[in-house]
Motif scaffolding. Structure first.
Motif, PDB file in Angstrom:
ATOM      1  N   GLN A 181       3.023  -5.776  10.684  1.00 34.34           N
ATOM      2  CA  GLN A 181       2.922  -4.829   9.576  1.00 34.34           C
ATOM      3  C   GLN A 181       2.239  -5.482   8.383  1.00 34.34           C
ATOM      4  O   GLN A 181       1.391  -4.878   7.730  1.00 34.34           O
ATOM      5  CB  GLN A 181       4.307  -4.310   9.172  1.00 34.34           C
ATOM      6  N   TYR A 226      -1.450  -5.714   9.095  1.00 40.96           N
ATOM      7  CA  TYR A 226      -2.033  -4.379   8.986  1.00 40.96           C
ATOM      8  C   TYR A 226      -2.223  -3.987   7.518  1.00 40.96           C
ATOM      9  O   TYR A 226      -3.289  -3.516   7.125  1.00 40.96           O
ATOM     10  CB  TYR A 226      -1.135  -3.379   9.708  1.00 40.96           C
ATOM     11  N   GLU A 227      -1.187  -4.216   6.702  1.00 36.80           N
ATOM     12  CA  GLU A 227      -1.283  -3.876   5.278  1.00 36.80           C
ATOM     13  C   GLU A 227      -2.353  -4.734   4.599  1.00 36.80           C
ATOM     14  O   GLU A 227      -3.091  -4.247   3.749  1.00 36.80           O
ATOM     15  CB  GLU A 227       0.074  -4.058   4.591  1.00 36.80           C
ATOM     16  N   LYS A 284      -5.693  -3.283   5.464  1.00 33.50           N
ATOM     17  CA  LYS A 284      -5.907  -2.037   4.718  1.00 33.50           C
ATOM     18  C   LYS A 284      -6.290  -2.329   3.270  1.00 33.50           C
ATOM     19  O   LYS A 284      -7.219  -1.728   2.740  1.00 33.50           O
ATOM     20  CB  LYS A 284      -4.645  -1.161   4.757  1.00 33.50           C
ATOM     21  N   ASN A 285      -5.589  -3.259   2.648  1.00 35.72           N
ATOM     22  CA  ASN A 285      -5.880  -3.589   1.255  1.00 35.72           C
ATOM     23  C   ASN A 285      -7.247  -4.253   1.131  1.00 35.72           C
ATOM     24  O   ASN A 285      -7.987  -3.983   0.184  1.00 35.72           O
ATOM     25  CB  ASN A 285      -4.784  -4.478   0.668  1.00 35.72           C
ATOM     26  N   GLY A 324      -5.722   0.832   1.287  1.00 37.88           N
ATOM     27  CA  GLY A 324      -4.282   0.758   1.059  1.00 37.88           C
ATOM     28  C   GLY A 324      -3.876   1.719  -0.044  1.00 37.88           C
ATOM     29  O   GLY A 324      -4.701   2.179  -0.837  1.00 37.88           O
TER      30      GLY A 324
END
Length: 88
Positions: free
Chosen positions: A70, A73-74, A77-78, A83
Protein backbone atom coordinates in the motif's frame (compact mmCIF):
# COMPACT_ATOMS: atom_id res chain seq x y z
CA UNK A 1 6.06 11.99 -23.57
CA UNK A 2 9.10 10.60 -21.80
CA UNK A 3 7.53 11.68 -18.49
CA UNK A 4 4.55 9.46 -19.24
CA UNK A 5 6.85 6.56 -20.04
CA UNK A 6 8.76 7.17 -16.82
CA UNK A 7 5.51 7.35 -14.89
CA UNK A 8 4.32 4.14 -16.49
CA UNK A 9 7.62 2.47 -15.76
CA UNK A 10 7.50 3.58 -12.13
CA UNK A 11 3.98 2.30 -11.78
CA UNK A 12 4.89 -0.99 -13.45
CA UNK A 13 7.90 -1.46 -11.19
CA UNK A 14 5.87 -0.72 -8.07
CA UNK A 15 3.17 -3.13 -9.22
CA UNK A 16 5.79 -5.82 -9.90
CA UNK A 17 7.28 -5.33 -6.44
CA UNK A 18 3.85 -5.67 -4.87
CA UNK A 19 3.23 -8.86 -6.86
CA UNK A 20 6.60 -10.22 -5.76
CA UNK A 21 5.73 -9.45 -2.15
CA UNK A 22 2.43 -11.29 -2.51
CA UNK A 23 4.28 -14.24 -4.05
CA UNK A 24 6.68 -14.25 -1.10
CA UNK A 25 3.75 -14.35 1.32
CA UNK A 26 2.24 -17.28 -0.58
CA UNK A 27 5.58 -19.09 -0.43
CA UNK A 28 5.78 -18.44 3.29
CA UNK A 29 2.23 -19.71 3.71
CA UNK A 30 3.09 -22.91 1.85
CA UNK A 31 6.18 -23.41 3.99
CA UNK A 32 4.15 -22.86 7.14
CA UNK A 33 1.55 -25.34 5.93
CA UNK A 34 4.31 -27.89 5.31
CA UNK A 35 5.65 -27.32 8.81
CA UNK A 36 2.16 -27.69 10.22
CA UNK A 37 1.80 -31.00 8.40
CA UNK A 38 5.14 -32.13 9.81
CA UNK A 39 3.96 -31.07 13.23
CA UNK A 40 1.00 -33.42 12.87
CA UNK A 41 3.46 -36.22 13.54
CA UNK A 42 4.03 -34.77 17.01
CA UNK A 43 1.57 -35.24 19.80
CA UNK A 44 -1.67 -33.34 19.47
CA UNK A 45 -0.84 -30.56 21.93
CA UNK A 46 2.47 -29.73 20.28
CA UNK A 47 0.94 -29.82 16.81
CA UNK A 48 -1.82 -27.40 17.82
CA UNK A 49 0.70 -25.02 19.35
CA UNK A 50 2.85 -25.06 16.21
CA UNK A 51 -0.22 -24.47 14.05
CA UNK A 52 -1.24 -21.47 16.13
CA UNK A 53 2.28 -20.06 16.00
CA UNK A 54 2.41 -20.50 12.21
CA UNK A 55 -0.98 -18.85 11.83
CA UNK A 56 0.14 -15.86 13.89
CA UNK A 57 3.34 -15.49 11.90
CA UNK A 58 1.45 -15.69 8.61
CA UNK A 59 -1.06 -13.09 9.74
CA UNK A 60 1.71 -10.69 10.80
CA UNK A 61 3.62 -11.28 7.57
CA UNK A 62 0.50 -10.70 5.48
CA UNK A 63 -0.26 -7.46 7.29
CA UNK A 64 3.32 -6.25 6.84
CA UNK A 65 3.34 -7.08 3.12
CA UNK A 66 -0.03 -5.41 2.63
CA UNK A 67 1.26 -2.30 4.38
CA UNK A 68 4.44 -2.24 2.28
CA UNK A 69 2.48 -2.73 -0.94
CA UNK A 70 0.00 0.00 0.00
CA UNK A 71 2.86 2.37 0.82
CA UNK A 72 4.53 1.65 -2.51
CA UNK A 73 1.24 2.18 -4.34
CA UNK A 74 0.60 5.49 -2.56
CA UNK A 75 4.17 6.60 -3.28
CA UNK A 76 3.75 5.90 -6.97
CA UNK A 77 0.41 7.72 -7.04
CA UNK A 78 1.95 10.76 -5.36
CA UNK A 79 4.99 10.66 -7.65
CA UNK A 80 2.71 10.59 -10.68
CA UNK A 81 0.56 13.38 -9.27
CA UNK A 82 -2.59 11.32 -9.00
CA UNK A 83 -2.68 11.02 -5.20
CA UNK A 84 -5.43 12.69 -3.16
CA UNK A 85 -3.02 15.39 -1.97
CA UNK A 86 -2.18 16.29 -5.58
CA UNK A 87 -5.72 17.07 -6.82
CA UNK A 88 -5.66 20.74 -5.82
Amino acid sequence: MSNNMSAGEAYGKAEAKAENAVGAVKDTANQAADKAADAADMNEGQAQLRKEEATGILQQTGEQVASIAQGAYEGVKNTLGVGENQKN
